[in-house]
Enzyme design. Structure first.
Site, short mmCIF file in Angstrom:
data_model
loop_
_atom_site.label_atom_id
_atom_site.label_comp_id
_atom_site.label_asym_id
_atom_site.label_seq_id
_atom_site.Cartn_x
_atom_site.Cartn_y
_atom_site.Cartn_z
N SER A 106 0.83 -1.20 0.00
CA SER A 106 0.00 0.00 0.00
C SER A 106 0.87 1.26 0.00
O SER A 106 1.67 1.46 -0.91
CB SER A 106 -0.95 -0.06 1.20
OG SER A 106 -1.99 0.88 1.09
N TRP A 107 0.75 2.13 1.00
CA TRP A 107 1.60 3.32 1.10
C TRP A 107 3.08 2.93 1.02
O TRP A 107 3.87 3.58 0.34
CB TRP A 107 1.30 4.02 2.42
CG TRP A 107 2.06 5.29 2.71
CD1 TRP A 107 1.66 6.57 2.45
CD2 TRP A 107 3.35 5.40 3.35
NE1 TRP A 107 2.61 7.46 2.87
CE2 TRP A 107 3.66 6.77 3.42
CE3 TRP A 107 4.27 4.47 3.84
CZ2 TRP A 107 4.84 7.24 3.99
CZ3 TRP A 107 5.45 4.93 4.40
CH2 TRP A 107 5.72 6.30 4.48
#
Length: 284
Positions: A106-107
């Site tokens: 994700s991030w």
């Protein structure tokens, strides 16, 4: 300490002017494999992905809490993908680690991309999980993103459980895995959460990927991810020259947990593959 952390060595390290909580697995044991350097999702502490480190028993594993996340103290100054990648490289130097395989979810998948380009000489292979090219991305569902932007999801356990499907799709099904995952999360500080959001503002890897990310790259996506839709993985596949895309059928944003065995086998097969193997497969 979590059962998944019992084999971890957890220390507080002063790195490039920042204090970071660092966890390593099997770093002092002989191995035929490079260590994995892992970048976590936004607001997520080490414990959230500790099961992955525990499962990859044949590999050393390195992960740290971002400033203001988990038990790393609040950042004094903001940071960006360049400075946090440089900090991670300094940490590797302090740990006596040279080359690594880089992984991010994700991030953290954005930071993994940046690290692999900024420190290409020490990054062998790259694994990108449920992530995108940054600002140039197909956004998730408004319902999920509105809750994603609310730090209450880390501060209020009841709120997180109530909105779990909106945030993470149905990737964990109806099992007790939801509560199990929540029990490993510790809320970030408001400043830590805000600085993580600020870190990626305006950042995109898209223009650089075709030219600077030359490593063999595995892109893993869930086809029911409400936060980072599958289209983003296909976009990354188009941009990264030496890449392959594997889609987890029925996987939400946390398919790494819901499809644990399938995910581990896919990651292990990719990392253990001889270099420059022809005939890579793509699941679509």
């Amino acid at each position: 300490m979590s059962e998944f952390m019992k084999d971890a060595v957890v220390t507080m390290q002063e790195v490039a002017g920042r204090t970071l909580r660092v966890a390593t697995w099997r770093l002092d044991q002989p191995s035929d494999h490079l260590p994995v350097l892992f970048f976590n999702g936004i607001g997520a502490n080490i414990e959230a992905v500790a099961p992955l480190a525990d499962a990859l028993t044949e590999r050393p594993f390195i992960m740290f809490d971002m400033p203001g996340v988990g038990e790393s103290p609040d950042p004094v100054l903001p940071y960006n993908p360049f400075t946090i990648s440089w900090t991670a490289a300094q940490l590797l130097d302090q740990l006596g680690v040279g080359d690594v395989d880089v992984m991010g979810i994700s991030w953290g998948g954005g930071i993994a991309q940046h690290f692999a380009m900024q420190h290409a000489g020490r990054s062998r292979r790259v694994v990108l999980i449920a992530t995108s090219a940054g600002m140039l991305m197909m956004p998730g569902s408004p319902k999920a993103l509105s809750k994603m932007a609310n730090p209450r999801r880390y501060i209020d356990t009841d709120y997180m459980l109530k909105n779990f499907e909106a945030l993470y799709g149905d990737g964990l099904g109806k099992s007790a895995g939801k509560g199990g995952h929540m029990s490993r999360l510790k809320p970030p500080s408001p400043r830590g959460y805000m600085y993580q959001l600020m870190c990626m503002l305006g950042w995109t890897s898209a223009p650089a990927l075709p030219f600077l990310l030359k490593q063999e790259t595995l892109i893993m996506m869930g086809d029911e991810d409400a936060i980072v839709p599958l289209t983003n993985g296909k976009f990354l596949k188009m941009l990264i020259p030496n890449s392959e895309l594997v889609v987890m059928k029925g996987g939400g944003h946390l398919f790494l947990l819901s499809h644990e065995e399938e995910s581990m086998n896919t990651i292990r097969d990719f990392l253990n593959r001889p270099a420059n193997t022809e005939g890579k497969s793509e699941a679509a």
